[in-house]
Write a protein that holds these residues in place. Structure first.
Motif, short mmCIF file in Angstrom:
data_model
loop_
_atom_site.label_atom_id
_atom_site.label_comp_id
_atom_site.label_asym_id
_atom_site.label_seq_id
_atom_site.Cartn_x
_atom_site.Cartn_y
_atom_site.Cartn_z
N UNK A 6 41.71 72.51 25.36
CA UNK A 6 42.57 73.21 24.39
C UNK A 6 43.13 72.21 23.38
N UNK A 7 43.50 72.68 22.21
CA UNK A 7 43.95 71.79 21.14
C UNK A 7 45.14 70.94 21.56
N UNK A 8 46.05 71.50 22.36
CA UNK A 8 47.25 70.74 22.74
C UNK A 8 46.92 69.59 23.70
N UNK A 9 45.73 69.63 24.31
CA UNK A 9 45.32 68.53 25.19
C UNK A 9 44.40 67.53 24.49
N UNK A 13 42.65 64.25 26.04
CA UNK A 13 41.32 64.46 26.64
C UNK A 13 40.32 64.73 25.52
N UNK A 14 39.25 63.93 25.47
CA UNK A 14 38.23 64.13 24.43
C UNK A 14 37.38 65.36 24.73
N UNK A 15 36.86 65.43 25.96
CA UNK A 15 36.05 66.58 26.36
C UNK A 15 35.75 66.50 27.85
N UNK A 138 46.35 71.38 35.35
CA UNK A 138 46.78 70.17 36.07
C UNK A 138 47.29 69.12 35.08
N UNK A 139 46.53 68.86 34.02
CA UNK A 139 46.92 67.82 33.06
C UNK A 139 48.11 68.26 32.21
N UNK A 140 48.22 69.56 31.94
CA UNK A 140 49.39 70.06 31.21
C UNK A 140 50.66 69.82 32.00
N UNK A 141 50.61 70.07 33.30
CA UNK A 141 51.78 69.84 34.16
C UNK A 141 52.14 68.35 34.18
#
Length: 265
Positions: A6-9, A13-15, A138-141
């Motif tokens: 997602x754009x916010x990540x 994170x590249x991909x 997981x990464x958002x948290x």
């Protein structure tokens, strides 16, 4: 299969990549530097280091590479690669990126069972897209709880290098950041694992790769190297062999490119 976050990540994170090999024959593969760090998640890992013969951990983080690493497979394998913006690993592991440069770090050694649910889903052949969605959560948290603010400065410098396709000088970086070359180098190595000069060289090399792979490109190698910012073709070939272990033409003729920087030899 390559999936964008997602754009916010995207600043972290590249991909995502899902790579799978269903053949039982032994394969020799090579991972070469693209300036990124990342995470490999697997339920069964049949990849072995060509240099030492050691089996790779079931899941592992990898630091920024100075050059390339060779592996061989023993039978089938599948895994999800989370390709980070290079400074993100520093925050995840809470350590200097310089200390983990060229290193492979077992997930079990640093985050214990945190990522075990994702390994289980891979083992039971859950749709990789669903696993990636769970990884986004997981990464958002993690970001909401632990991310510092200095990464914004490093991210801005990284974007400056990317926008200029790696063709930046020490003086231009000093002017852009307001920091001396040595001070910026220390910050960069702490967050990225490598110097601004090394990262710029990697980005320039991958810009050349993108030019070389364009369809219907009739220009010769000398012109392409010039367009990518190399002083001459011999300079390009030295840099290419140092980072990829092949000449540009050998890379171009490599048939199985599982990812732009992960190839079967």
């Amino acid at each position: 299969m390559q999936i964008s976050p997602p754009k916010y990540l995207a600043p972290f994170i590249r991909h995502y990549l899902f790579l799978e090999n269903n053949e039982k024959d032994i394969k020799n593969v090579r991972l070469f530097t693209d300036g990124s760090t990342g995470l490999i998640l697997s339920a069964t890992m049949n990849l072995y280091s060509y240099l030492s013969g050691d089996q790779m951990p079931l899941s592992f983080f990898y630091g920024n590479l100075n050059t390339y690493k060779d592996f061989y497979s023993k039978g089938k394998f599948s895994f999800i690669a989370v390709v980070f913006q290079p400074y993100f690993l520093n925050s995840l592991l809470q350590t200097s990126a310089k200390e983990v440069k060229n290193q492979i770090i077992s997930v079990e050694d640093v985050v214990k069972d945190t990522l075990h649910p994702f390994q289980e889903k891979l083992f039971y052949k859950t749709d990789p897209l669903l696993i990636m969605e769970d990884l986004n959560l997981f990464f958002t948290k993690f970001l909401s709880e632990k991310m510092g603010s200095e990464y914004q400065f490093i991210a801005a410098v990284q974007q400056y290098i990317l926008q200029n396709k790696g063709a930046v000088s020490s003086k231009s970086l000093e002017k852009f950041t307001g920091y001396s070359e040595r001070h910026l180098e220390r910050k960069f190595e702490n967050y990225m694992g490598i110097s601004p000069k090394k990262y710029s060289n990697i980005i320039r090399l991958h810009h050349f790769l993108s030019l070389m792979k364009q369809e219907n490109n009739d220009e010769n190698m000398t012109l392409l190297s010039y367009h990518a910012g190399y002083s001459d073709q011999s300079h390009l070939i030295r840099e290419f062999k140092k980072n990829v272990g092949l000449t540009p033409k050998q890379y171009l003729n490599t048939k199985n490119k599982m990812a732009v920087n992960f190839i079967e030899l």
